[in-house]
Design a protein around this motif. Structure first.
Motif, PDB file in Angstrom:
ATOM      1  N   ALA A 206       3.013  -4.567   2.626  1.00 31.29           N
ATOM      2  CA  ALA A 206       4.283  -4.291   1.692  1.00 31.29           C
ATOM      3  C   ALA A 206       4.004  -4.441   0.337  1.00 31.29           C
ATOM      4  N   ASP A 207       4.665  -3.640  -0.454  1.00 31.70           N
ATOM      5  CA  ASP A 207       4.435  -3.601  -1.981  1.00 31.70           C
ATOM      6  C   ASP A 207       5.628  -4.556  -2.442  1.00 31.70           C
ATOM      7  N   ALA A 208       5.689  -5.918  -2.459  1.00 29.73           N
ATOM      8  CA  ALA A 208       6.508  -6.367  -2.756  1.00 29.73           C
ATOM      9  C   ALA A 208       6.246  -7.999  -3.031  1.00 29.73           C
ATOM     10  N   ASP A 209       7.013  -8.713  -3.897  1.00 28.31           N
ATOM     11  CA  ASP A 209       6.519 -10.167  -4.287  1.00 28.31           C
ATOM     12  C   ASP A 209       7.765 -11.187  -3.726  1.00 28.31           C
ATOM     13  N   VAL A 210       7.042 -11.831  -2.889  1.00 29.66           N
ATOM     14  CA  VAL A 210       8.035 -12.817  -1.855  1.00 29.66           C
ATOM     15  C   VAL A 210       7.572 -14.172  -2.250  1.00 29.66           C
ATOM     16  N   PRO A 211       8.441 -14.915  -2.340  1.00 25.50           N
ATOM     17  CA  PRO A 211       7.906 -16.506  -2.430  1.00 25.50           C
ATOM     18  C   PRO A 211       7.153 -17.152  -1.146  1.00 25.50           C
ATOM     19  N   LEU A 212       6.096 -17.083  -0.947  1.00 27.93           N
ATOM     20  CA  LEU A 212       5.359 -17.702   0.183  1.00 27.93           C
ATOM     21  C   LEU A 212       4.460 -18.840  -0.389  1.00 27.93           C
ATOM     22  N   ASP A 213       3.837 -19.470   0.646  1.00 27.38           N
ATOM     23  CA  ASP A 213       2.569 -20.374   0.563  1.00 27.38           C
ATOM     24  C   ASP A 213       1.312 -19.406   0.935  1.00 27.38           C
ATOM     25  N   ALA A 214       0.626 -18.701  -0.060  1.00 24.85           N
ATOM     26  CA  ALA A 214      -0.513 -17.881   0.465  1.00 24.85           C
ATOM     27  C   ALA A 214      -1.396 -18.632   1.324  1.00 24.85           C
ATOM     28  N   GLN A 215      -1.790 -19.631   1.108  1.00 27.95           N
ATOM     29  CA  GLN A 215      -2.842 -20.435   1.860  1.00 27.95           C
ATOM     30  C   GLN A 215      -2.357 -20.619   3.193  1.00 27.95           C
ATOM     31  N   SER A 242       1.896  -5.299   7.163  1.00 27.00           N
ATOM     32  CA  SER A 242       2.859  -6.273   6.556  1.00 27.00           C
ATOM     33  C   SER A 242       4.160  -5.091   6.176  1.00 27.00           C
ATOM     34  N   GLN A 243       5.341  -5.569   6.289  1.00 29.31           N
ATOM     35  CA  GLN A 243       6.353  -4.769   5.776  1.00 29.31           C
ATOM     36  C   GLN A 243       7.665  -5.484   5.477  1.00 29.31           C
ATOM     37  N   VAL A 244       8.510  -5.002   4.408  1.00 28.90           N
ATOM     38  CA  VAL A 244       9.678  -5.617   4.104  1.00 28.90           C
ATOM     39  C   VAL A 244      10.694  -4.493   4.270  1.00 28.90           C
ATOM     40  N   SER A 245      11.697  -5.283   5.403  1.00 32.44           N
ATOM     41  CA  SER A 245      12.959  -4.168   5.889  1.00 32.44           C
ATOM     42  C   SER A 245      13.942  -5.299   6.172  1.00 32.44           C
ATOM     43  N   GLY A 246      15.047  -4.897   5.580  1.00 31.98           N
ATOM     44  CA  GLY A 246      16.393  -5.476   5.953  1.00 31.98           C
ATOM     45  C   GLY A 246      16.524  -6.920   5.583  1.00 31.98           C
ATOM     46  N   GLY A 247      15.734  -7.149   4.519  1.00 31.84           N
ATOM     47  CA  GLY A 247      15.789  -8.533   3.786  1.00 31.84           C
ATOM     48  C   GLY A 247      14.712  -9.660   4.527  1.00 31.84           C
ATOM     49  N   GLU A 248      13.825  -8.863   5.103  1.00 34.84           N
ATOM     50  CA  GLU A 248      12.939  -9.680   5.954  1.00 34.84           C
ATOM     51  C   GLU A 248      11.705  -9.286   5.716  1.00 34.84           C
ATOM     52  N   LEU A 249      10.688 -10.129   5.560  1.00 37.42           N
ATOM     53  CA  LEU A 249       9.158  -9.625   5.377  1.00 37.42           C
ATOM     54  C   LEU A 249       8.401  -9.997   6.781  1.00 37.42           C
ATOM     55  N   PRO A 320      11.862 -14.848   5.606  1.00 38.15           N
ATOM     56  CA  PRO A 320      12.736 -14.396   4.863  1.00 38.15           C
ATOM     57  C   PRO A 320      12.196 -13.758   3.618  1.00 38.15           C
ATOM     58  N   ALA A 321      12.706 -12.597   3.047  1.00 39.24           N
ATOM     59  CA  ALA A 321      11.881 -11.710   1.959  1.00 39.24           C
ATOM     60  C   ALA A 321      12.979 -12.223   0.788  1.00 39.24           C
ATOM     61  N   ASP A 322      12.901 -13.322   0.146  1.00 40.07           N
ATOM     62  CA  ASP A 322      13.830 -13.650  -1.233  1.00 40.07           C
ATOM     63  C   ASP A 322      13.569 -12.811  -2.256  1.00 40.07           C
ATOM     64  N   GLY A 323      12.355 -12.339  -2.387  1.00 40.10           N
ATOM     65  CA  GLY A 323      12.056 -11.372  -3.400  1.00 40.10           C
ATOM     66  C   GLY A 323      12.503 -10.013  -3.262  1.00 40.10           C
ATOM     67  N   ALA A 324      12.640  -9.121  -4.280  1.00 38.32           N
ATOM     68  CA  ALA A 324      12.843  -7.682  -4.045  1.00 38.32           C
ATOM     69  C   ALA A 324      11.459  -7.042  -4.288  1.00 38.32           C
ATOM     70  N   PRO A 325      11.632  -5.581  -3.504  1.00 42.06           N
ATOM     71  CA  PRO A 325      10.400  -4.933  -3.567  1.00 42.06           C
ATOM     72  C   PRO A 325       9.846  -4.684  -4.998  1.00 42.06           C
ATOM     73  N   ARG A 326       8.940  -4.604  -5.262  1.00 39.93           N
ATOM     74  CA  ARG A 326       8.230  -4.378  -6.840  1.00 39.93           C
ATOM     75  C   ARG A 326       8.719  -2.856  -7.278  1.00 39.93           C
ATOM     76  N   PRO A 327       9.427  -2.509  -8.475  1.00 42.36           N
ATOM     77  CA  PRO A 327       9.872  -1.419  -8.692  1.00 42.36           C
ATOM     78  C   PRO A 327       8.427  -0.498  -8.964  1.00 42.36           C
ATOM     79  N   GLN A 328       8.592   0.737  -8.564  1.00 42.59           N
ATOM     80  CA  GLN A 328       7.560   1.542  -8.803  1.00 42.59           C
ATOM     81  C   GLN A 328       7.569   2.201 -10.227  1.00 42.59           C
ATOM     82  N   GLU A 329       6.336   2.032 -10.901  1.00 40.83           N
ATOM     83  CA  GLU A 329       6.088   2.362 -12.253  1.00 40.83           C
ATOM     84  C   GLU A 329       5.941   3.934 -12.394  1.00 40.83           C
ATOM     85  N   ASP A 330       6.660   4.478 -13.413  1.00 34.93           N
ATOM     86  CA  ASP A 330       6.667   5.811 -13.934  1.00 34.93           C
ATOM     87  C   ASP A 330       4.927   6.315 -14.043  1.00 34.93           C
ATOM     88  N   PRO A 331       4.871   7.336 -13.548  1.00 35.64           N
ATOM     89  CA  PRO A 331       3.397   7.883 -13.852  1.00 35.64           C
ATOM     90  C   PRO A 331       3.314   8.430 -15.171  1.00 35.64           C
TER      91      PRO A 331
END
Length: 331
Positions: A206-215, A242-249, A320-331
């Motif tokens: 999943a290409d997203a930033d989500v609040p998690l305890d990575a460890q 991993s995948q983000v869908s419908g507000g869930e990770l 819960p995926a509280d963070g939004a997917p990371r916006p794609q950068e323009d090439p």
């Protein structure tokens, strides 16, 4: 008194019988007092009956609380009255609380019994081999030392897992911070692919930033991957993603192993529980999936299991995926 045509004198007497007048009033007053006293008695009796019925649930609560002991938590309050009534709701709420307390105490007792059994086994093994150790035989000493080291290592893992599960109930068990899920998934995949000789596959990240305890999330996914490796053979496929869908990770680990029987699906998450396949293959204490569930719950998520005997198993962690997917950068 005299009359104009009669020179004689006379006296006029007027009499008033007050007793007869008072007698009627007294009878009325007595009747009113009797009626009033009867009314007061009836009202007091009615109030006593109503108050008794109103306060009966409170007395039931007191009697139930007094009857509960450390060894007997089975007492419950009789539920009487109409649904929605405050005292009826009080009885239902207290009974629900007692159900939770009884379940928690029963689970704690089972946990202590199982933990004592799991710790007693390696101690018995170590003591038995030390009793028959021949100090003059170097080969016997090496074998015994290796066995003791292995059993002590297993005990150390068991104690560490028990401490982890105990800390899972504390508020500071997880410390969420914004995490790059794609990088975390790739990092975990790089670690788990060294666990065993399997056909490891990274399906998606999943290409997203989500609040998690990575460890903790890493610990959770490694436990699921290790579980999959235990119940598969060399060359079997194990997929992670991993995948983000419908507000869930969603994180998942899917294997092509023997699967899990229907009757074992609910109990595999219990502490010290093993399925039919686990009893044959696993040498762990049966705490891995309990730890996974505890970490998911600490993040406000849950663990799903999809499995059929002979068709492998897929464990999916939904957070819960509280963070939004990371916006794609323009090439």
């Amino acid at each position: 008194m005299t009359l104009a045509s009669d020179p004689s004198r006379g006296v006029a007497v007027v009499a008033y019988f007050a007793d007869q007048e008072r007698e009627s009033a007294d009878e009325s007053a007595q009747i009113m007092l009797a009626v009033g006293a009867g009314t007061m008695l009836l009202a007091a009796a009615g109030a006593w009956v109503v108050a008794g019925r109103v306060l009966q649930p409170v007395r039931d609560v007191v009697a139930t609380a007094q009857g509960i002991t450390e060894t007997d938590l089975s007492g419950r309050i009789p539920v009487e009255g109409r649904p929605g009534d405050e005292l009826t709701e009080l009885a239902v709420t207290v009974n629900s609380m007692l159900d939770r307390v009884e379940q928690g105490v029963a689970a704690q007792r089972r946990f202590l019994d199982d933990a004592g059994h799991e710790l007693r086994t390696p101690i018995t093994i170590v003591r038995g081999h030390l009793d028959v150790l021949d100090p003059a035989d170097p080969a016997d000493v090496r074998e015994t030392v290796a066995l003791v080291d292995d059993e002590l290592g297993r005990m150390n893992r068991l104690v560490s897992d028990l401490l982890l599960l105990a800390r899972a109930e504390q508020p500071a068990f997880v410390r969420p911070q914004p995490v790059d899920v794609a990088a975390l998934t790739a990092d975990v995949f790089g670690k788990v692919r060294r666990l065993a000789d399997r056909a490891w596959v990274l399906e998606t990240a999943a290409d997203a930033d989500v609040p998690l305890d990575a460890q903790r999330v890493t610990q959770m996914l490694v436990a699921l991957a290790d579980n999959a490796a235990r119940y598969t053979a060399p060359g079997d496929r194990i997929a992670l993603g991993s995948q983000v869908s419908g507000g869930e990770l969603r994180f998942w680990v899917a294997d092509s192993g023997p699967g899990i029987a229907e009757e074992d699906r609910a109990r595999v998450f219990e502490r010290f529980a093993r399925g039919a396949a686990g009893a044959r293959r696993s040498d762990g204490a049966g705490l891995g999936l309990s730890i996974v569930q505890a970490i998911a719950a600490a993040h406000g998520g849950r663990v799903l299991l999809d499995s059929r005997p002979g068709a492998g198993a897929t464990f999916t962690v939904v957070l819960p995926a509280d963070g939004a997917p990371r916006p794609q950068e323009d090439p």
